[in-house]
Design a protein around this motif. Structure first.
Motif, mmCIF file in Angstrom:
data_model
loop_
_atom_site.group_PDB
_atom_site.id
_atom_site.type_symbol
_atom_site.label_atom_id
_atom_site.label_comp_id
_atom_site.label_asym_id
_atom_site.label_seq_id
_atom_site.Cartn_x
_atom_site.Cartn_y
_atom_site.Cartn_z
ATOM 1 N N ILE A 203 -11.457 0.536 -16.396
ATOM 2 C CA ILE A 203 -10.713 -0.376 -15.515
ATOM 3 C C ILE A 203 -11.565 -1.576 -15.082
ATOM 4 C CG2 ILE A 203 -9.003 1.209 -14.560
ATOM 5 C CD1 ILE A 203 -10.946 1.700 -12.273
ATOM 6 N N VAL A 204 -10.869 -2.620 -14.684
ATOM 7 C CA VAL A 204 -11.548 -3.852 -14.232
ATOM 8 C C VAL A 204 -11.288 -3.988 -12.726
ATOM 9 C CG1 VAL A 204 -11.719 -6.353 -14.551
ATOM 10 C CG2 VAL A 204 -11.016 -4.893 -16.465
ATOM 11 N N ASN B 4 -0.441 5.756 -9.808
ATOM 12 C CA ASN B 4 -0.377 5.054 -11.088
ATOM 13 C C ASN B 4 0.929 4.260 -11.133
ATOM 14 O OD1 ASN B 4 -0.176 4.266 -13.758
ATOM 15 N ND2 ASN B 4 -1.028 6.201 -14.536
ATOM 16 N N LEU B 5 0.804 2.989 -11.353
ATOM 17 C CA LEU B 5 1.986 2.130 -11.384
ATOM 18 C C LEU B 5 2.972 2.540 -12.477
ATOM 19 C CD1 LEU B 5 3.182 -0.321 -10.014
ATOM 20 C CD2 LEU B 5 1.778 -1.781 -11.421
ATOM 21 N N ARG C 268 -1.086 -7.758 -7.882
ATOM 22 C CA ARG C 268 -1.778 -8.908 -8.444
ATOM 23 C C ARG C 268 -2.900 -8.474 -9.381
ATOM 24 N NH1 ARG C 268 -2.254 -12.910 -3.334
ATOM 25 N NH2 ARG C 268 -3.947 -11.566 -2.627
ATOM 26 N N ASN C 269 -2.942 -9.169 -10.491
ATOM 27 C CA ASN C 269 -4.017 -8.974 -11.465
ATOM 28 C C ASN C 269 -4.045 -7.582 -12.076
ATOM 29 O OD1 ASN C 269 -5.084 -11.674 -11.169
ATOM 30 N ND2 ASN C 269 -5.648 -11.010 -9.112
ATOM 31 N N ARG D 248 -8.583 -13.346 -1.557
ATOM 32 C CA ARG D 248 -8.414 -13.967 -2.861
ATOM 33 C C ARG D 248 -7.070 -14.708 -2.830
ATOM 34 N NH1 ARG D 248 -8.793 -10.244 -8.344
ATOM 35 N NH2 ARG D 248 -9.223 -11.941 -9.785
ATOM 36 N N PRO E 111 -2.190 -2.915 -7.446
ATOM 37 C CA PRO E 111 -3.345 -2.065 -7.199
ATOM 38 C C PRO E 111 -4.259 -2.697 -6.139
ATOM 39 C CG PRO E 111 -3.762 -3.442 -9.098
ATOM 40 C CD PRO E 111 -2.387 -3.813 -8.607
ATOM 41 N N GLU F 49 -8.041 -6.437 -0.806
ATOM 42 C CA GLU F 49 -6.713 -7.058 -0.656
ATOM 43 C C GLU F 49 -5.937 -6.472 0.545
ATOM 44 O OE1 GLU F 49 -4.115 -8.181 -4.176
ATOM 45 O OE2 GLU F 49 -3.054 -6.435 -3.430
ATOM 46 N N ILE G 21 -2.356 4.335 -18.489
ATOM 47 C CA ILE G 21 -2.419 3.289 -17.442
ATOM 48 C C ILE G 21 -1.828 1.965 -17.908
ATOM 49 C CG2 ILE G 21 -4.380 4.302 -16.207
ATOM 50 C CD1 ILE G 21 -6.135 2.112 -17.574
ATOM 51 N N ASP H 254 -4.216 2.731 -5.891
ATOM 52 C CA ASP H 254 -4.892 2.347 -7.128
ATOM 53 C C ASP H 254 -5.005 3.607 -7.984
ATOM 54 O OD1 ASP H 254 -6.783 -0.240 -7.984
ATOM 55 O OD2 ASP H 254 -7.326 1.623 -8.984
ATOM 56 N N GLU I 236 -12.281 -6.025 -10.417
ATOM 57 C CA GLU I 236 -12.644 -7.320 -9.830
ATOM 58 C C GLU I 236 -11.709 -7.697 -8.670
ATOM 59 O OE1 GLU I 236 -15.180 -8.824 -10.891
ATOM 60 O OE2 GLU I 236 -14.972 -10.895 -10.243
ATOM 61 N N THR I 237 -12.271 -7.893 -7.475
ATOM 62 C CA THR I 237 -11.453 -8.301 -6.326
ATOM 63 C C THR I 237 -12.359 -8.805 -5.223
ATOM 64 O OG1 THR I 237 -9.674 -7.605 -4.825
ATOM 65 C CG2 THR I 237 -11.408 -5.993 -5.230
HETATM 66 C C1 LIG Z 1 -8.424 -6.652 -11.061
HETATM 67 S S1 LIG Z 1 -8.054 -5.333 -9.982
HETATM 68 C C2 LIG Z 1 -6.882 -6.097 -8.926
HETATM 69 C C3 LIG Z 1 -7.163 -5.869 -7.462
HETATM 70 C C4 LIG Z 1 -6.376 -6.749 -6.495
HETATM 71 N N1 LIG Z 1 -4.953 -6.538 -6.622
HETATM 72 C C5 LIG Z 1 -6.695 -8.218 -6.671
HETATM 73 O O1 LIG Z 1 -5.889 -8.952 -7.239
HETATM 74 O O2 LIG Z 1 -7.764 -8.636 -6.234
HETATM 75 C C6 LIG Z 1 -7.111 -4.286 -11.070
HETATM 76 C C7 LIG Z 1 -6.972 -2.868 -10.551
HETATM 77 O O3 LIG Z 1 -5.867 -2.250 -11.240
HETATM 78 C C8 LIG Z 1 -6.117 -0.856 -11.238
HETATM 79 N N2 LIG Z 1 -5.203 -0.251 -12.238
HETATM 80 C C9 LIG Z 1 -5.273 -0.322 -13.588
HETATM 81 N N3 LIG Z 1 -4.241 0.315 -14.154
HETATM 82 C C10 LIG Z 1 -3.476 0.794 -13.131
HETATM 83 C C11 LIG Z 1 -2.271 1.531 -13.068
HETATM 84 N N4 LIG Z 1 -1.627 1.890 -14.171
HETATM 85 N N5 LIG Z 1 -1.790 1.865 -11.839
HETATM 86 C C12 LIG Z 1 -2.422 1.505 -10.718
HETATM 87 N N6 LIG Z 1 -3.577 0.807 -10.706
HETATM 88 C C13 LIG Z 1 -4.089 0.445 -11.904
HETATM 89 C C14 LIG Z 1 -7.584 -0.772 -11.571
HETATM 90 O O4 LIG Z 1 -8.128 0.457 -11.172
HETATM 91 C C15 LIG Z 1 -8.159 -1.962 -10.789
HETATM 92 O O5 LIG Z 1 -8.646 -1.541 -9.549
#
Ligand SMILES: C[S@@+](CC[C@H](N)C(=O)[O-])C[C@H]1O[C@@H](n2cnc3c(N)ncnc32)[C@H](O)[C@@H]1O
Length: 425
Positions: free
Chosen positions: A65-66, A188-189, A207-208, A73, A104, A110, A15, A134, A68-69
């Motif tokens: 994973i984090v 998965n990004l 974002r984030n 936002r 994600p 979001e 990831i 996500d 937070e959302t």
């Molecule tokens: C902090 S949240 C961001 C949510 C939203 N974009 C925001 O800014 O409020 C981070 C998210 O990235 C996802 N994530 C982590 N690695 C990823 C990957 N490789 N591909 C897609 N999603 C991923 C996690 O599951 C988590 O839900």
């Protein structure tokens, strides 16, 4: 147990997670938790299990994973997105619906905010579609259920909650009309074939997430996102990622607090600074009280305020107005990735106007963006000393504490932020 590099390497490859960004303790705890849940004897046995079970691989990812959302936002970015959507729809003239990607999307706040903002702006449902992805299937399921607790509503005011949600036993359930606008899937990004069957999107929100990657991964991910973004499209990123985007050659649109960029080789002219579509109804309503007032010409005003014109050219400003103008300029500089200049702006503001929660909050954000989380924590705490309910400082500090593994302290801050929300609700 000290962290086993096999798991660190696994998470990085799967990831993109850079252990330095979340802290070793987060990975250690996740591995420990999975060893217990999977009834493995030790890390070696668990490692073997991980090689053979895709379910366990996903479980370890879910544990680390984090997520937070929250809804709306960075409220100003939704105003910008709505304006750009209106402009793009006008040029599409009904030839196809607008295509928006949220990746994600975590638990869906979001992409649902995008849908609510566009519906509020009078954009009819058939005219747009939001795809939301996500890596976590658990989060995608929760997004599809669309029932949210208090933590998802951290801004103010919460008029949208009255209009689009109904109260249910375990929180607030989102209306079907909004849910219909968003299509969720796991993705998965880092997957080079991600959304390969889809045409590129007009507007992309990523974002984030980049903050959790190392530089090489950030670069390849931003290159991958280019494939998913139309040439004349716009990509929105998180505030802490703005300097990275500038460094990698993306062009800021220069709209304060929106963190909106274009890829460089686009031929389409940048959108005009002024609004050309009718403003969405919540334009003013979504500014959180803690956020500084912003203006599109913040940078120019900074120059005016600091001597590019003779002092007599303008009547003297009341001190609070001068501070507000300086804050606008700081926001504008930060949006454009000019971190050092924005930091100087904060220092000047503090020197001229004395202690300011907003200036300390911005110094925190700028340190955060500059990869100095410890310094950032100090500034967020100063902001909170002056303004204990400063929501953005509370939530950013909480995110840093999560990253360093101090979940209990992060939860306390989140509860404090939620209390502020309650008070305003
Ligand atoms: C902090 S949240 C961001 C949510 C939203 N974009 C925001 O800014 O409020 C981070 C998210 O990235 C996802 N994530 C982590 N690695 C990823 C990957 N490789 N591909 C897609 N999603 C991923 C996690 O599951 C988590 O839900």
């Amino acid at each position: 147990m000290s962290v086993d590099t096999r798991f660190v390497d696994f998470l990085k490859a799967r990831i993109g997670l850079d252990v330095g960004s979340v802290g070793v303790s987060v990975v250690e705890r996740a591995v420990r938790q999975r060893i217990t849940s999977a009834c493995a004897v030790d890390a070696d046995e668990y490692w073997v299990l991980l090689q053979h079970s895709s379910q366990e691989r996903q479980a370890l990812i879910e544990a680390v994973i984090v997520p937070e959302t929250w809804f709306f936002r960075y409220p100003e970015s939704f105003d910008t997105l709505t304006r750009l959507a209106g402009e793009r729809l006008a040029s599409l003239a009904g030839s196809r619906p607008l295509r928006i990607l949220s990746l994600p999307c975590a638990t869906g706040e979001e992409p649902y905010s995008i849908a609510m903002a566009l519906l509020d702006a009078g954009i009819a449902a058939p005219l747009f579609r939001v795809d939301a992805l996500d890596v976590s299937s658990r989060l995608i399921e929760r997004a599809q259920q669309a029932v949210y607790g208090k933590n998802s509503f951290r801004g103010a005011p919460l008029d949208f909650r009255e209009r689009y949600f109904s109260v249910v036993a375990d929180g607030y359930a989102l209306d079907e009309a909004v849910r219909q606008q968003v299509r969720f899937q796991c993705g998965n990004l880092l997957d080079p074939a991600l959304l390969a069957d889809q045409p590129p999107y007009d507007l992309v929100l990523c974002r984030n997430l980049l903050i959790y990657f190392d530089q090489a991964t950030q670069e390849s991910v931003l290159a991958g996102l280019k494939r998913l973004t139309r040439e004349d499209g716009v990509i929105f990123i998180g505030p802490a990622e703005a300097s990275l985007a500038s460094r990698l050659g993306l062009q800021p649109l220069g709209i304060p607090q929106s963190f909106a960029f274009r890829y460089p080789d686009q031929t389409a002219p940048a959108p005009p600074a002024e609004r050309t579509t009718r403003p969405p109804p919540r334009k003013v309503l979504h500014l959180p009280p803690a956020a500084p007032a912003r203006s599109a010409d913040g940078r120019a005003r900074l120059a005016v305020n600091h001597g590019s014109r003779p002092a007599t050219a303008q009547p003297p400003m009341p001190p609070e107005e001068g501070a507000a103008v300086q804050l606008q300029a700081i926001a504008s500089l930060a949006d454009q990735g000019c971190l050092a200049e924005a930091r100087q702006g904060c220092e000047r503001l503090l020197a001229e106007h004395g202690p300011s929660a907003e200036a300390f909050y911005w110094l925190g954000l700028l340190s955060d963006a500059g990869g100095k989380p410890d310094t950032a924590q100090g500034f967020y705490r100063k902001a909170l000393y002056l303004q204990p309910q400063h929501r953005e400082a509370l939530s950013h500090l909480a995110a840093l504490l999560v990253a360093q593994g101090d979940l209990a302290a992060a939860r306390r801050l989140q509860a404090r932020a939620a209390k502020g929300v309650d008070k305003d609700a």
